[in-house]
Motif scaffolding. Sequence first.
Motif, PDB file in Angstrom:
ATOM      1  N   ASP A 290       0.869  -1.171   0.000  1.00 25.31           N
ATOM      2  CA  ASP A 290       0.000   0.000   0.000  1.00 25.31           C
ATOM      3  C   ASP A 290       0.908   1.224   0.000  1.00 25.31           C
ATOM      4  N   LEU A 291       0.895   1.948  -1.131  1.00 24.68           N
ATOM      5  CA  LEU A 291       1.863   3.042  -1.326  1.00 24.68           C
ATOM      6  C   LEU A 291       1.483   4.306  -0.556  1.00 24.68           C
ATOM      7  N   GLY A 292       0.236   4.379  -0.092  1.00 21.61           N
ATOM      8  CA  GLY A 292      -0.188   5.564   0.684  1.00 21.61           C
ATOM      9  C   GLY A 292      -0.492   6.772  -0.183  1.00 21.61           C
TER      10      GLY A 292
ATOM     11  N   PRO B 106      -4.347   4.331 -14.045  1.00 21.50           N
ATOM     12  CA  PRO B 106      -2.892   4.461 -13.978  1.00 21.50           C
ATOM     13  C   PRO B 106      -2.483   5.160 -12.687  1.00 21.50           C
ATOM     14  N   CYS B 107      -1.246   4.977 -12.279  1.00 19.86           N
ATOM     15  CA  CYS B 107      -0.753   5.676 -11.094  1.00 19.86           C
ATOM     16  C   CYS B 107      -0.833   7.179 -11.347  1.00 19.86           C
ATOM     17  N   PRO B 108      -1.387   7.959 -10.385  1.00 19.08           N
ATOM     18  CA  PRO B 108      -1.517   9.401 -10.619  1.00 19.08           C
ATOM     19  C   PRO B 108      -0.167  10.106 -10.775  1.00 19.08           C
ATOM     20  N   TYR B 109       0.901   9.469 -10.346  1.00 17.58           N
ATOM     21  CA  TYR B 109       2.226  10.089 -10.464  1.00 17.58           C
ATOM     22  C   TYR B 109       2.971   9.667 -11.733  1.00 17.58           C
ATOM     23  N   ALA B 110       2.387   8.729 -12.490  1.00 19.27           N
ATOM     24  CA  ALA B 110       3.108   8.227 -13.673  1.00 19.27           C
ATOM     25  C   ALA B 110       3.217   9.333 -14.714  1.00 19.27           C
TER      26      ALA B 110
ATOM     27  N   LEU C 173      11.881   1.091  -4.006  1.00 22.08           N
ATOM     28  CA  LEU C 173      11.346   0.771  -2.672  1.00 22.08           C
ATOM     29  C   LEU C 173      10.483  -0.487  -2.717  1.00 22.08           C
ATOM     30  N   LYS C 174       9.687  -0.605  -3.783  1.00 22.84           N
ATOM     31  CA  LYS C 174       8.835  -1.802  -3.896  1.00 22.84           C
ATOM     32  C   LYS C 174       9.704  -3.053  -4.007  1.00 22.84           C
ATOM     33  N   ARG C 175      10.709  -3.003  -4.875  1.00 18.28           N
ATOM     34  CA  ARG C 175      11.569  -4.195  -5.055  1.00 18.28           C
ATOM     35  C   ARG C 175      12.277  -4.561  -3.753  1.00 18.28           C
TER      36      ARG C 175
ATOM     37  N   PRO D 224      13.309  11.162  -9.681  1.00 21.86           N
ATOM     38  CA  PRO D 224      11.892  11.025 -10.071  1.00 21.86           C
ATOM     39  C   PRO D 224      11.167   9.997  -9.205  1.00 21.86           C
ATOM     40  N   VAL D 225       9.937  10.349  -8.810  1.00 24.02           N
ATOM     41  CA  VAL D 225       9.194   9.525  -7.854  1.00 24.02           C
ATOM     42  C   VAL D 225       9.037   8.082  -8.334  1.00 24.02           C
ATOM     43  N   CYS D 226       8.782   7.883  -9.645  1.00 24.10           N
ATOM     44  CA  CYS D 226       8.532   6.516 -10.127  1.00 24.10           C
ATOM     45  C   CYS D 226       9.751   5.616  -9.956  1.00 24.10           C
ATOM     46  N   SER D 227      10.930   6.164 -10.192  1.00 21.17           N
ATOM     47  CA  SER D 227      12.097   5.287 -10.098  1.00 21.17           C
ATOM     48  C   SER D 227      12.399   4.973  -8.626  1.00 21.17           C
ATOM     49  N   VAL D 228      12.192   5.952  -7.724  1.00 23.02           N
ATOM     50  CA  VAL D 228      12.404   5.678  -6.296  1.00 23.02           C
ATOM     51  C   VAL D 228      11.343   4.696  -5.799  1.00 23.02           C
ATOM     52  N   CYS D 229      10.105   4.920  -6.217  1.00 23.23           N
ATOM     53  CA  CYS D 229       8.995   4.043  -5.800  1.00 23.23           C
ATOM     54  C   CYS D 229       9.281   2.603  -6.250  1.00 23.23           C
ATOM     55  N   GLY D 230       9.736   2.445  -7.475  1.00 25.27           N
ATOM     56  CA  GLY D 230      10.051   1.105  -7.993  1.00 25.27           C
ATOM     57  C   GLY D 230      11.136   0.435  -7.157  1.00 25.27           C
TER      58      GLY D 230
ATOM     59  N   PRO E 173       5.451   7.213   3.097  1.00 33.64           N
ATOM     60  CA  PRO E 173       4.415   7.130   2.061  1.00 33.64           C
ATOM     61  C   PRO E 173       4.929   7.772   0.767  1.00 33.64           C
ATOM     62  N   ILE E 174       4.465   7.270  -0.379  1.00 33.64           N
ATOM     63  CA  ILE E 174       5.000   7.731  -1.668  1.00 33.64           C
ATOM     64  C   ILE E 174       4.774   9.236  -1.928  1.00 33.64           C
ATOM     65  N   PRO E 175       3.668   9.847  -1.410  1.00 34.02           N
ATOM     66  CA  PRO E 175       3.554  11.300  -1.596  1.00 34.02           C
ATOM     67  C   PRO E 175       4.742  12.071  -0.990  1.00 34.02           C
TER      68      PRO E 175
END
Length: 307
Positions: free
Chosen positions: A80-82, A220-224, A135-137, A127-133, A116-118
Amino acid sequence: MKCSRCKATACVALPSHHAGFCKDCFPLFFTRQVETAIRREKMFTHDERILVALSGGKDSLALMLELTLQGYDVTGLHIDLGIPDSSQKARAKVEGFCEANSLNLEVFEMEGWGLPIPDVKRFATRPVCSVCGRLKRYHFNRIAVEGGYDALATGHNLDDEVARLFANTLRWDAPYLSDQGPVLPGSDGFVRKVKPLFRLSEFETANYAFLKGIEIHADPCPYASGASFTEHKKLWGDLEHRSPGQKFQFYQGFLKRGRQAFALLEKETGDPLNPCTECGSPTNAGICSVCRIKAAVQEKKRQAEAG
Ligand code: AMP
Ligand code: FES
Ligand code: ZN
């Protein structure tokens, strides 16, 4: 068009396989592709415990259902990315799906972990997507290792894999090219990673999810940003349309002839790994990149809140 298997009216045309299937036979085709992927790539066995990363999208839910039907020992993992609104919706789809099919599910909350991702979007420098990816991995691996799972499965399909391979090739990114593939063997501190849908296109997993009546989180992810990957997918859509089967040949050719060369190249340059002094995850630095990102974002947030 008639179904290649039973001659009823086909509802899914698959030019790359010179085939078409009706609504009853298409899931059988899908099953065969997943079975072939697992067997040929030696992904896992019926005696092993598999953690399946569930985003709520069509691919991961289709994967979870298919592995369950094939009798594998699977547990779902949702992160849950928050992200306001979007994360609640994705989580609800995953929870609803697991409940309806009596499947085990673990949920991990980024907010509870302190990031949380925000906050990443607001305070991280990358960029948020690359950090988020990343963190998920990190959490996929950590949770799989801590839970003693034999493998971690994700819903990456052929289109995801080809788009990534294409991007890595455009940059001749040797470290990434050396370990891209449907199976990444486990090693000290790293669980085996597998992608059982790598033989199936996005179109095929979408059809499977639809025919099986799976309710998916399709937003889609709102941040994509919809950046290069989406563009590459479009480009490959054109190539595939002109020459059906090309996507799979490109990927398969890389696995057979390209990957090994990059693996040899990288073997000589890899740094030794030690446990992160903060979290214990394997890293070639003292403190791993995830712990450093977390500390940096939390610090910036504190400063912003202090005014
Ligand atoms: P994506 O990078 O969003 O295309 O996702 C690729 C795969 O990663 C999905 O098929 C899932 O298996 C997994 N995944 C992505 N996001 C999540 C999430 N929030 N929680 C669990 N698994 C996820
Ligand atoms: Fe991670 Fe969008 S930023 S899914
Ligand atoms: Zn760490």
